[in-house]
Write a protein that holds these residues in place. Structure first.
Motif, PDB file in Angstrom:
ATOM      1  N   UNK A   1      -3.016   6.557  11.006  1.00  0.00           N
ATOM      2  CA  UNK A   1      -1.690   7.189  11.089  1.00  0.00           C
ATOM      3  C   UNK A   1      -0.703   6.413  10.218  1.00  0.00           C
TER       4      UNK A   1
ATOM      5  N   UNK B   1       2.679  -2.763  10.094  1.00  0.00           N
ATOM      6  CA  UNK B   1       1.782  -2.607  11.237  1.00  0.00           C
ATOM      7  C   UNK B   1       1.028  -3.849  11.666  1.00  0.00           C
ATOM      8  N   UNK B   2       0.863  -4.835  10.790  1.00  0.00           N
ATOM      9  CA  UNK B   2       0.093  -6.025  11.169  1.00  0.00           C
ATOM     10  C   UNK B   2       1.041  -7.153  11.538  1.00  0.00           C
TER      11      UNK B   2
ATOM     12  N   UNK C   1       8.596  -0.561   5.052  1.00  0.00           N
ATOM     13  CA  UNK C   1       7.835  -1.652   5.664  1.00  0.00           C
ATOM     14  C   UNK C   1       8.705  -2.499   6.584  1.00  0.00           C
TER      15      UNK C   1
ATOM     16  N   UNK D   1      -6.205   3.253   6.454  1.00  0.00           N
ATOM     17  CA  UNK D   1      -6.459   2.006   7.158  1.00  0.00           C
ATOM     18  C   UNK D   1      -6.255   2.146   8.661  1.00  0.00           C
ATOM     19  N   UNK D   2      -5.193   2.851   9.073  1.00  0.00           N
ATOM     20  CA  UNK D   2      -4.805   2.892  10.483  1.00  0.00           C
ATOM     21  C   UNK D   2      -5.160   4.203  11.174  1.00  0.00           C
TER      22      UNK D   2
ATOM     23  N   UNK E   1       7.783  -2.881  -0.280  1.00  0.00           N
ATOM     24  CA  UNK E   1       8.266  -1.519  -0.520  1.00  0.00           C
ATOM     25  C   UNK E   1       9.174  -1.052   0.622  1.00  0.00           C
TER      26      UNK E   1
ATOM     27  N   UNK F   1      -2.321   3.543   3.789  1.00  0.00           N
ATOM     28  CA  UNK F   1      -2.049   3.129   5.166  1.00  0.00           C
ATOM     29  C   UNK F   1      -2.718   4.089   6.149  1.00  0.00           C
TER      30      UNK F   1
ATOM     31  N   UNK G   1       3.296   1.840  19.490  1.00  0.00           N
ATOM     32  CA  UNK G   1       2.880   1.941  18.084  1.00  0.00           C
ATOM     33  C   UNK G   1       3.921   1.276  17.189  1.00  0.00           C
TER      34      UNK G   1
ATOM     35  N   UNK H   1       0.819  -1.200   0.000  1.00  0.00           N
ATOM     36  CA  UNK H   1       0.000   0.000   0.000  1.00  0.00           C
ATOM     37  C   UNK H   1       0.859   1.258   0.000  1.00  0.00           C
ATOM     38  N   UNK H   2       0.252   2.332  -0.495  1.00  0.00           N
ATOM     39  CA  UNK H   2       0.922   3.634  -0.420  1.00  0.00           C
ATOM     40  C   UNK H   2       0.680   4.224   0.974  1.00  0.00           C
TER      41      UNK H   2
END
Lengths: 106, 217
Positions: free
Chosen positions: A48, B176-177, B7, A45-46, B4, A42, B171, A37-38
């Motif tokens: 932040x 993030x997942x 990440x 989705x989040x 990318x 993101x 955070x 994702x760009x």
């Protein structure tokens, strides 16, 4: 027998060219791949963008052919085909160069 | 499957850069021994083929998209070392020219696709040979299916480890997942669709292309 390589090579080039013309089929789905994702996606989705992600996402800035679209061509299908042809051209150039470097050294 | 930049943590990127450099270096040294003009024709064609195959995105379950790599096929046609070199070149070009996959993440992407897929393909194929599975096409189908899924699993684990290992004030710093999300999200489409498409394509294209690969100078 060298002729055999030549003839086959020509056939392969035609196949690759035909495939390049067909690549816009790959644009039929607009869904992003999981984990590609760009930053905007993101954020949506989040709520932040992770700090480290923001820091490193833009380290590389060359974007003339960003995501297989060509900056100055507004038709995304033509841009995609052109990207395919540019990619193939660059690949052939690299191996041509490598061939010269490696066989000369022998 | 092209991760990318941003990440992955710099630590992850550095680790996989080291591993990939070693593996590609080894493949190149092996490949150099048997090099002739024909090899370069093969490499350029294998590379171009892989590059173009990866441009065909198709929709998969879960509202996302995926593409096959063609790497198992070129592994069967040209051998694992040529396949590693040809696909590494593709990933470098994708990253540098088309921003498909990051520059920092390049070592990881090379590891997951250019190195893992050829090696797993050949490894599973030899295991099946030892197990006395004589049908070449069945072997090809199984090893392609498995190698494609191993590549997806590697990607899922690398991404899913990021929020477990690297956080700041609770955070995530990078991806993030965690594994609970990345493994099913990556694996379901690969197990159900992508692996099957890749395996069918490998079996179907191998015979018509094998004459090209076997031409002697």
């Amino acid at each position: 027998m060298k002729k055999g390589v030549g003839k086959n090579f020509k056939t392969i080039l035609i196949i690759l060219f035909a495939l390049a013309i067909l690549t816009p089929l790959g644009l039929l789905t607009q869904n992003p791949a999981f984990g590609e994702w760009t930053q905007e996606e993101i954020k949506k989705m989040l709520g932040f963008v992770p700090e480290g992600l923001k820091k490193y996402a833009e380290v590389y800035k060359f974007d003339l052919f960003d995501g297989y679209s060509v900056k100055f061509i507004h038709n995304q299908y033509i841009g995609y085909i052109l990207s395919a042809l540019i990619g193939i051209g660059v690949i052939f150039a690299i191996f041509f160069l490598l061939k010269h470097l490696m066989t000369e050294r022998k | 499957m092209h991760i990318p930049d941003g990440y992955l943590s710099p630590q992850t990127c550095a680790t996989f850069y080291a591993a990939s450099t070693a593996a590609v270096g080894f493949a190149f040294a092996k490949f150099k021994k048997s090099v002739d003009e024909k090899t370069f024709v093969h490499l350029s064609v294998a590379s171009a083929f892989t590059f173009i195959v990866m441009m065909f995105n198709f929709p998969v379950v879960g509202g996302s998209s995926a593409h096959i790599t063609g790497i198992p096929l070129i592994t069967y046609l040209f051998g694992p070392f040529a396949s590693i070199i040809a696909s590494t070149v593709v990933l470098i070009i994708q990253a540098l020219l088309f921003r498909d996959g990051g520059i920092l993440a390049l070592g990881t992407n090379v590891f997951n696709m250019a190195i893992a897929i050829p090696l797993v393909t050949i490894f599973v194929d030899s295991l099946l040979k030892i197990a006395n599975l004589k049908n070449e096409k069945v072997r090809m189908f199984i090893s392609t299916y498995i190698s494609t899924n191993v590549a997806a699993l590697l990607t899922a684990v690398e991404l899913g480890l990021q929020p477990i290992l690297f956080t700041k004030a609770g955070k995530p710093l990078y991806f993030m997942y965690d594994l609970k999300t990345t493994i099913p999200a990556m694996m379901v489409p690969y197990l159900l669709i992508v692996g099957v498409v890749e395996a069918v394509l490998t079996v179907l294209l191998y015979s018509p292309l094998k004459n090209f690969a076997k031409i002697k100078k």
